[in-house]
Structure formats: C-alpha cells, structure tokens
Design an enzyme around this catalytic site. Structure first.
Site, mmCIF file in Angstrom:
data_model
loop_
_atom_site.group_PDB
_atom_site.id
_atom_site.type_symbol
_atom_site.label_atom_id
_atom_site.label_comp_id
_atom_site.label_asym_id
_atom_site.label_seq_id
_atom_site.Cartn_x
_atom_site.Cartn_y
_atom_site.Cartn_z
ATOM 1 N N ARG A 1 0.851 -1.201 0.000
ATOM 2 C CA ARG A 1 0.000 0.000 0.000
ATOM 3 C C ARG A 1 0.881 1.243 0.000
ATOM 4 O O ARG A 1 0.597 2.223 -0.684
ATOM 5 C CB ARG A 1 -0.958 0.023 1.210
ATOM 6 C CG ARG A 1 -1.690 1.376 1.351
ATOM 7 C CD ARG A 1 -2.937 1.365 2.231
ATOM 8 N NE ARG A 1 -2.838 0.509 3.376
ATOM 9 C CZ ARG A 1 -2.091 0.769 4.464
ATOM 10 N NH1 ARG A 1 -1.402 1.893 4.557
ATOM 11 N NH2 ARG A 1 -2.046 -0.083 5.466
ATOM 12 N N LYS B 1 -9.176 5.269 -19.133
ATOM 13 C CA LYS B 1 -9.509 5.747 -20.474
ATOM 14 C C LYS B 1 -8.270 5.685 -21.371
ATOM 15 O O LYS B 1 -7.774 4.608 -21.625
ATOM 16 C CB LYS B 1 -10.102 7.162 -20.369
ATOM 17 C CG LYS B 1 -11.133 7.322 -19.228
ATOM 18 C CD LYS B 1 -12.388 6.489 -19.403
ATOM 19 C CE LYS B 1 -13.271 6.420 -18.144
ATOM 20 N NZ LYS B 1 -13.615 7.676 -17.514
ATOM 21 N N ASP C 1 -8.551 17.876 -14.583
ATOM 22 C CA ASP C 1 -8.776 16.524 -15.062
ATOM 23 C C ASP C 1 -8.394 16.529 -16.542
ATOM 24 O O ASP C 1 -9.032 17.192 -17.354
ATOM 25 C CB ASP C 1 -10.259 16.191 -14.851
ATOM 26 C CG ASP C 1 -10.631 14.781 -15.285
ATOM 27 O OD1 ASP C 1 -9.938 14.210 -16.146
ATOM 28 O OD2 ASP C 1 -11.648 14.275 -14.775
ATOM 29 N N TYR D 1 -17.240 16.022 -15.486
ATOM 30 C CA TYR D 1 -17.519 14.589 -15.438
ATOM 31 C C TYR D 1 -18.599 14.303 -14.372
ATOM 32 O O TYR D 1 -18.530 14.839 -13.262
ATOM 33 C CB TYR D 1 -16.225 13.837 -15.113
ATOM 34 C CG TYR D 1 -16.410 12.359 -14.959
ATOM 35 C CD1 TYR D 1 -16.729 11.565 -16.055
ATOM 36 C CD2 TYR D 1 -16.292 11.743 -13.722
ATOM 37 C CE1 TYR D 1 -16.917 10.195 -15.909
ATOM 38 C CE2 TYR D 1 -16.475 10.378 -13.578
ATOM 39 C CZ TYR D 1 -16.797 9.615 -14.674
ATOM 40 O OH TYR D 1 -16.984 8.264 -14.535
HETATM 41 C C1 LIG Z 1 -14.026 8.161 -16.284
HETATM 42 C C2 LIG Z 1 -13.680 9.533 -15.858
HETATM 43 C C3 LIG Z 1 -13.402 9.831 -14.512
HETATM 44 C C4 LIG Z 1 -13.499 8.796 -13.410
HETATM 45 O O1 LIG Z 1 -12.575 7.777 -13.568
HETATM 46 P P1 LIG Z 1 -12.845 6.258 -13.089
HETATM 47 O O2 LIG Z 1 -11.596 5.579 -13.499
HETATM 48 O O3 LIG Z 1 -14.071 5.782 -13.795
HETATM 49 O O4 LIG Z 1 -13.057 6.318 -11.616
HETATM 50 C C5 LIG Z 1 -13.057 11.132 -14.197
HETATM 51 N N1 LIG Z 1 -12.995 12.099 -15.131
HETATM 52 C C6 LIG Z 1 -13.261 11.847 -16.425
HETATM 53 C C7 LIG Z 1 -13.175 12.967 -17.417
HETATM 54 C C8 LIG Z 1 -13.612 10.572 -16.833
HETATM 55 O O5 LIG Z 1 -13.892 10.342 -18.126
#
Ligand SMILES: *Cc1c(COP(=O)(O)O)cnc(C)c1O
Length: 399
Positions: free
Chosen positions: A59, A208, A183, A111
């Site tokens: 961890r 992603k 983000d 998001y």
């Molecule tokens: C999918 C996504 C998230 C969240 O990520 P997870 O891996 O699903 O927890 C946050 N911001 C954006 C822009 C996303 O597309």
C-alpha cells in the site's frame, strides 16, 4: 528543439514517445528482461528491525506501481505521480486536501462522477461548491471567495468539450492562493501537459486513454511541487486507494502507444465531426477541431498535434429518437467510458450525466438530443457508415 508533436524540449531530453517507452521500463537487472516483471508481493523483507528498505508494504509502495508513476511523472513534466485504484479515487484524494468550511470552484462542464463526489459526498464534510463556466476566466475569478481552497477544471470539458484557458486559470489560482487541479482525461499528456501551464495538479482516469484498451480501471495524479506530492502521498497511504500491480502493468503497457493512438483517433474524430456537421439531421457538432467550436482558436494553441477523440453532437430529435440512434449502431458500442481502441456511443442525458440534477442538466446544455462519441481506432469509413445507418434507421422508425 521540439519533438514530432511540436512540444518544446530541452537539448539532451528525449521526446515524449521515447520516454513513454523507456522511462520506468528499465531493464530488469536480474534477468535482462526488456519488460520489467510484475511485483505482486504485498510485503517486503526488511534489513533489520526498524530499518527500512526501499519497499516495505505494497500500500505504501510497490515496484510495479513505482515504475508506472515514474513514466507518468516524466510524461506530465512533474516531480512525481501517484497511481490510484480509479479516477474517482484520484479526485477524492485531491478533495481530501480540504477541510470543513472550505469552498471549491469547479467547471460546469464536468464529469458526472466528479459532480456527484463534490455535491453528494464532500458536502457531508461541510465543503461547498460553486459551478462556473471555466471558459470564462472572469467568472472563475468572481466565484473565488475567501474560503475557496480548490479550483477544479477539465482540459476538455465533458460532455460539451469546452476548452479553458489554462494559463489564465493558473494565474487566478496563484493570485488568490488557491490550489488548481485539472482533469486531463480527455486531453491526455500527449496533447496537453497542464503542469507546463502552471496548473498544480493534473489528474487522469487511467481507465480511459492511458490504459487505452477498456480492460482495467485506474486513476493518476501528477504534480510539479514536491511538498504537494508529499501531502497527496500521505493521504493516499493513509486512505489506501492504490492501484494494484496487474493494473499498473496494463496502464504502463498502454502508455507506450498513447501518443500514436490519440493522434490517429483524433484524426478520425476530426473527419467524423466534419461529416456530422454536414448531416441534415444534426443540429450542432461540438468538437474543438472545428472552426465552429467556440474555443477553436484556444484549442489549437492548447492541444498540440490533435483535438482529442471525443465528439459530441446534437441531433434534431427528442430523447427517444436520440436513444434509438445510440441503440442502432453496430461498431460503436452503446456504453459509458471512453478512450479505448473500440469506439463507443452514449446519450449523456440518460447515461454519463444522469447523476446531474435535472435542473443542472438543463442549465448546462446537456440536452436530450445530445450524443457523445468516443472515437476508437477503427477505420473512418466504417465508423461513418455505421453512424449514417443508425441515424437513418432511427428517423425512419420515428416517422
Ligand atoms: C471516467 C472519468 C473519470 C473517473 O474515472 P474512473 O476511473 O471511472 O473512476 C473522471 N474524469 C473523467 C473525465 C472521466 O472520463
């Protein structure tokens, strides 16, 4: 000197693509393996009682996770990076910098999961949020108050694909003594590196584009300041949402082809956006690479080498016909998520942004006719025909 994607680099530094393959993927000294082994161990034998080796407990630190974090820090131009069990865990770690009474200014093109975290979890700790249009720097400055501790934006907003002026937002944050995080999931470090624009924290859903193959979950943070990295690491270690070694390996592997994937997917996305713009059933196409996009000029300055592979468009249709189009494609799978080699289609109003309150959906332009595409690596012509068939089939079914 600049590398093939036009980003500046100093002499002696290797380019983005080369670092994606070599940094954090050093030869295994024990075997010479060109791919580092995956370290599944949860604990590590120590040299003595109270004497600690480089790793002690997974961890707190794991060699496979460290490798991924080194690659990412290099690609984001940061001093370090942290890998989390999901993108939401990464955003949650950022919000755990906050305390009761603190205020957050976040983008209104946000998001759905980040919206939910801020409005339905952080509020329980007495943290409140103001949503503003991140493309309007004056509105952002006006929304910052004496209690504001965090500004949170997206390099490419979701689902309307808005583009904020990162240096302008960073300047506001700096002037007001507020941390600013972005983000960069839709942007990817191949197209934009926010830390180079003065942003404090860059976050990814590694699920992603970084992973890129729809086969693992993950999240990352990268920062340019060691003290901030230490604070975030303390929270991550104390709360435990680390990325497991197998997923770290998959994200590391994905990063090696990130640059090629996002550039090619962006090319196909631009061609699809141009085709959709001419389609009689399409009311509006939101794609940063189109001249009709409200921040096209800024996008061309911010996103180097491509405009991303997300395309949002609005059909001249109601909620049911729009749903029917999303249900009629064959190559585009009807699914949330994005950023992988296979193309996906979804309806934000009923899917990715269903966690928004209905009033906020209306206020922020998440209309019933909106469709969001994640353009994959299939050929343009196959994808175009798939969409053309689905739009025709749905309007005939409706007629
Ligand atoms: C999918 C996504 C998230 C969240 O990520 P997870 O891996 O699903 O927890 C946050 N911001 C954006 C822009 C996303 O597309």
């Amino acid at each position: 000197m600049s590398d093939q994607d036009g980003h500046q680099k100093s002499a002696g530094e290797t380019s983005f693509r080369t670092r994606a393959i070599h940094v954090g993927n050093e030869i295994d000294p024990a075997t010479g393996a060109v791919v580092p082994p995956i370290h599944l161990a949860s604990t590590f034998r120590q040299p003595g009682a109270g004497e600690w080796g480089q790793f002690d407990y997974s961890r707190s630190g794991n060699p496979t996770r460290s490798n991924l974090q080194s690659t990412l820090a290099s690609l984001e131009s940061g001093v370090g990076a942290l890998a989390f069990s999901s993108g939401m865990a990464a955003i949650h770690c950022v919000t755990m910098l906050l305390e009761t009474g603190d205020h957050v200014v976040a983008g209104c093109d946000l998001y759905g999961g980040a919206y939910r975290l801020l409005h339905k979890i952080c509020n329980r700790s007495g943290i409140d949020v103001t949503l503003v249009d991140m493309t309007d720097a004056d509105a952002v400055a006006a929304a910052v108050n004496d209690r504001t501790k965090l500004i949170w934006a997206e390099t490419i907003g979701n689902p309307r694909l808005t583009i904020p002026d990162l240096p302008a937002l960073a300047a506001i944050a700096k002037q007001r003594g507020v941390i600013i995080g972005v983000d960069n999931t839709f942007g990817t470090p191949a197209l934009v590196r926010p830390l180079e624009h003065g942003i404090d924290i860059v976050m990814h859903s590694a699920t992603k584009y970084l992973g890129g193959h729809s086969d693992c979950l993950g999240g990352t943070l990268a920062v340019a300041d060691q003290e901030l990295l230490d604070r975030l690491y303390f929270i991550q270690n104390a709360t435990g949402a680390v990325l497991d070694p197998l997923s770290c390996f998959l994200v590391s592997r994905g990063l090696k082809t990130l640059d090629l994937r996002i550039r090619e997917q962006s090319r196909t996305a631009l061609a699809l956006a141009q085709w959709l713009e001419q389609h009689p059933k399409v009311r509006l196409v939101l794609y940063p690479g189109l001249e009709s996009h409200p921040q096209h000029g800024l996008a061309a300055e911010t996103l180097l080498g491509g405009f991303g592979a997300m395309v949002t468009f609005e059909l001249d249709a109601g909620i049911e016909e729009t749903a029917a189009v999303c249900e009629s494609t064959e190559l585009f799978h009807l699914a949330v998520s994005l950023g992988a080699v296979e193309s996906l289609i979804e309806q934000p109003a009923t899917m990715s942004h269903a966690s928004y309150d209905a009033a906020d959906r209306a206020r922020f332009g998440i209309t019933d006719g909106l469709i969001r595409l994640s353009v994959g690596l299939e050929s343009f012509e196959d994808l175009r025909q798939d969409l053309a068939r689905a739009i025709d089939a749905a309007s005939q079914r409706d007629a």
